[in-house]
Design a protein around this motif. Sequence first.
Motif, mmCIF file in Angstrom:
data_model
loop_
_atom_site.group_PDB
_atom_site.id
_atom_site.type_symbol
_atom_site.label_atom_id
_atom_site.label_comp_id
_atom_site.label_asym_id
_atom_site.label_seq_id
_atom_site.Cartn_x
_atom_site.Cartn_y
_atom_site.Cartn_z
ATOM 1 N N THR A 147 0.320 -1.089 -0.193
ATOM 2 C CA THR A 147 -0.020 -0.069 0.235
ATOM 3 C C THR A 147 0.967 1.711 0.102
ATOM 4 N N LEU A 148 2.047 1.091 1.363
ATOM 5 C CA LEU A 148 3.124 3.018 1.006
ATOM 6 C C LEU A 148 3.479 2.610 -0.144
ATOM 7 N N GLY A 149 3.715 1.730 -1.476
ATOM 8 C CA GLY A 149 3.780 1.617 -2.252
ATOM 9 C C GLY A 149 3.626 1.985 -3.721
ATOM 10 N N LYS A 150 2.264 1.491 -3.901
ATOM 11 C CA LYS A 150 1.549 2.455 -4.516
ATOM 12 C C LYS A 150 1.315 3.746 -4.321
ATOM 13 N N TRP A 151 0.778 3.887 -3.076
ATOM 14 C CA TRP A 151 0.181 5.372 -2.928
ATOM 15 C C TRP A 151 1.923 6.552 -2.445
ATOM 16 N N GLY A 152 3.443 5.935 -2.353
ATOM 17 C CA GLY A 152 3.623 6.610 -2.525
ATOM 18 C C GLY A 152 4.169 7.125 -4.122
ATOM 19 N N TYR A 153 4.381 5.945 -4.799
ATOM 20 C CA TYR A 153 4.958 6.347 -6.519
ATOM 21 C C TYR A 153 3.888 7.945 -6.815
ATOM 22 N N GLU A 154 2.654 7.476 -6.620
ATOM 23 C CA GLU A 154 1.717 8.769 -6.707
ATOM 24 C C GLU A 154 1.736 9.641 -6.157
ATOM 25 N N ALA A 155 2.435 9.684 -5.550
ATOM 26 C CA ALA A 155 2.375 11.503 -5.055
ATOM 27 C C ALA A 155 3.082 12.002 -5.657
ATOM 28 N N VAL A 156 4.514 11.061 -5.575
ATOM 29 C CA VAL A 156 5.442 11.499 -6.369
ATOM 30 C C VAL A 156 5.532 11.764 -7.831
ATOM 31 N N GLU A 157 4.954 11.414 -8.795
ATOM 32 C CA GLU A 157 3.586 11.063 -9.804
ATOM 33 C C GLU A 157 3.433 12.549 -9.525
ATOM 34 N N ALA A 158 2.895 13.283 -8.936
ATOM 35 C CA ALA A 158 1.183 13.901 -9.084
ATOM 36 C C ALA A 158 2.571 15.167 -8.384
ATOM 37 N N VAL A 159 3.595 15.299 -7.512
ATOM 38 C CA VAL A 159 3.823 17.200 -7.544
ATOM 39 C C VAL A 159 4.241 18.126 -9.153
ATOM 40 N N PRO A 160 4.089 19.192 -8.811
ATOM 41 C CA PRO A 160 4.534 19.528 -9.824
ATOM 42 C C PRO A 160 5.507 19.759 -10.495
ATOM 43 N N GLN A 161 5.710 19.720 -11.637
ATOM 44 C CA GLN A 161 7.078 19.478 -12.282
ATOM 45 C C GLN A 161 8.233 20.592 -12.725
ATOM 46 N N GLY A 162 7.539 21.720 -12.131
ATOM 47 C CA GLY A 162 8.811 22.762 -11.632
ATOM 48 C C GLY A 162 9.570 22.575 -11.338
ATOM 49 N N PRO A 163 9.639 22.543 -9.710
ATOM 50 C CA PRO A 163 10.991 22.564 -8.446
ATOM 51 C C PRO A 163 11.740 21.572 -9.602
ATOM 52 N N ILE A 164 11.637 20.238 -10.235
ATOM 53 C CA ILE A 164 11.835 19.199 -11.060
ATOM 54 C C ILE A 164 12.960 19.529 -11.712
ATOM 55 N N GLU A 165 11.968 20.662 -12.829
ATOM 56 C CA GLU A 165 12.876 20.684 -14.043
ATOM 57 C C GLU A 165 14.239 21.374 -13.748
ATOM 58 N N ALA A 166 13.732 22.307 -12.348
ATOM 59 C CA ALA A 166 14.643 23.169 -12.246
ATOM 60 C C ALA A 166 15.847 22.503 -11.786
ATOM 61 N N ALA A 167 15.948 21.941 -10.667
ATOM 62 C CA ALA A 167 17.072 21.044 -10.205
ATOM 63 C C ALA A 167 17.913 20.078 -11.080
ATOM 64 N N ARG A 168 17.120 19.790 -11.939
ATOM 65 C CA ARG A 168 17.849 19.601 -13.538
ATOM 66 C C ARG A 168 18.722 19.862 -13.934
ATOM 67 N N ALA A 169 17.589 21.334 -14.049
ATOM 68 C CA ALA A 169 18.006 22.008 -15.236
ATOM 69 C C ALA A 169 19.539 22.868 -14.524
ATOM 70 N N ALA A 170 20.179 22.428 -12.781
ATOM 71 C CA ALA A 170 21.164 23.119 -11.611
ATOM 72 C C ALA A 170 21.996 22.122 -12.496
ATOM 73 N N GLY A 171 22.202 20.638 -12.498
ATOM 74 C CA GLY A 171 22.959 19.946 -12.911
ATOM 75 C C GLY A 171 22.463 18.849 -11.337
ATOM 76 N N GLY A 172 21.608 18.524 -10.736
ATOM 77 C CA GLY A 172 21.518 17.586 -10.375
ATOM 78 C C GLY A 172 21.248 16.446 -10.705
ATOM 79 N N GLY A 173 21.241 15.784 -10.141
ATOM 80 C CA GLY A 173 21.452 13.945 -10.540
ATOM 81 C C GLY A 173 19.943 13.717 -9.805
ATOM 82 N N THR A 174 19.877 12.166 -9.507
ATOM 83 C CA THR A 174 18.108 11.581 -9.252
ATOM 84 C C THR A 174 18.102 12.097 -7.661
#
Length: 274
Positions: free
Chosen positions: A154-181
Amino acid sequence: MSVQTTRQLALPPRPRRPLRAVAWAVITLAVVVAFWSIEVNWQRLGDLPSEIARYFGLMFSSPNWEKLPEALWQTWRSLEMAWVGTVLSILLATPLSLLAARGFGPAWLRELLRGLFSLIRAVPEIIIAIVILSVTGLTPFTGALALAVNGIGTLGKWGYEAVEAVPQGPIEAARAAGGGTSEVLRWGVWPQAAPAFWSFWLYRFEINVRSSAVLGLIGVGGIGDMLTSYTQYREWATVGVLLIVVIAATVLVDWASGAIRRRITEGGRARGMA
């Protein structure tokens, strides 16, 4: 030609969905067959309200309060079982849920983990406990492990759904700054998904508190084990005390967990609403 006639002619034909009709027919037939195959004894069913009232009288008219200390101790053991199971499932499910989210793990691993989560959720905790007890024996640790394994699903399913639902702006900013996974997950995902994860963890603890009482039916300890023993010996006065303790503990945990979850998800508004 009148306007009304023109509108009627302009209406498209009603679409036909034969597969939907067949599916509903099969479902209806399955429900009817399942209902009649259980061989309902209508006479016994009519006596059910009076029997419930009679057993309620046996349990709650004069409860055996001498068993209250033991009931409280066994309830505490059930809470410990639920807590250990929740912590173990959090430690295991959280990193797996991050790998199962799109964009943070290879496709083959993502599908493998999602299939594993679905498989675990399909198996009840009591079946998992029966499998585990062949190794660990009838101990509270067996119940905690069963709750932990089931919580991964249950926590695994809820977890990846929560990650996929977050706004992409901060993620793209972190990647643009050269951050890894790892940096993207730490600075782009976790600050946004953390409230949802905390809420899931607390809700899972609520579920484990209820499930720990059920696991006691197979003898792994806790209030469920005590409840099974006194029910088998028809000591209804003691059973009544146990039920009172179980209900009170469950309501208290639900209330505390719900208040904390509202505080986490709503922030300062929760205090004002309260």
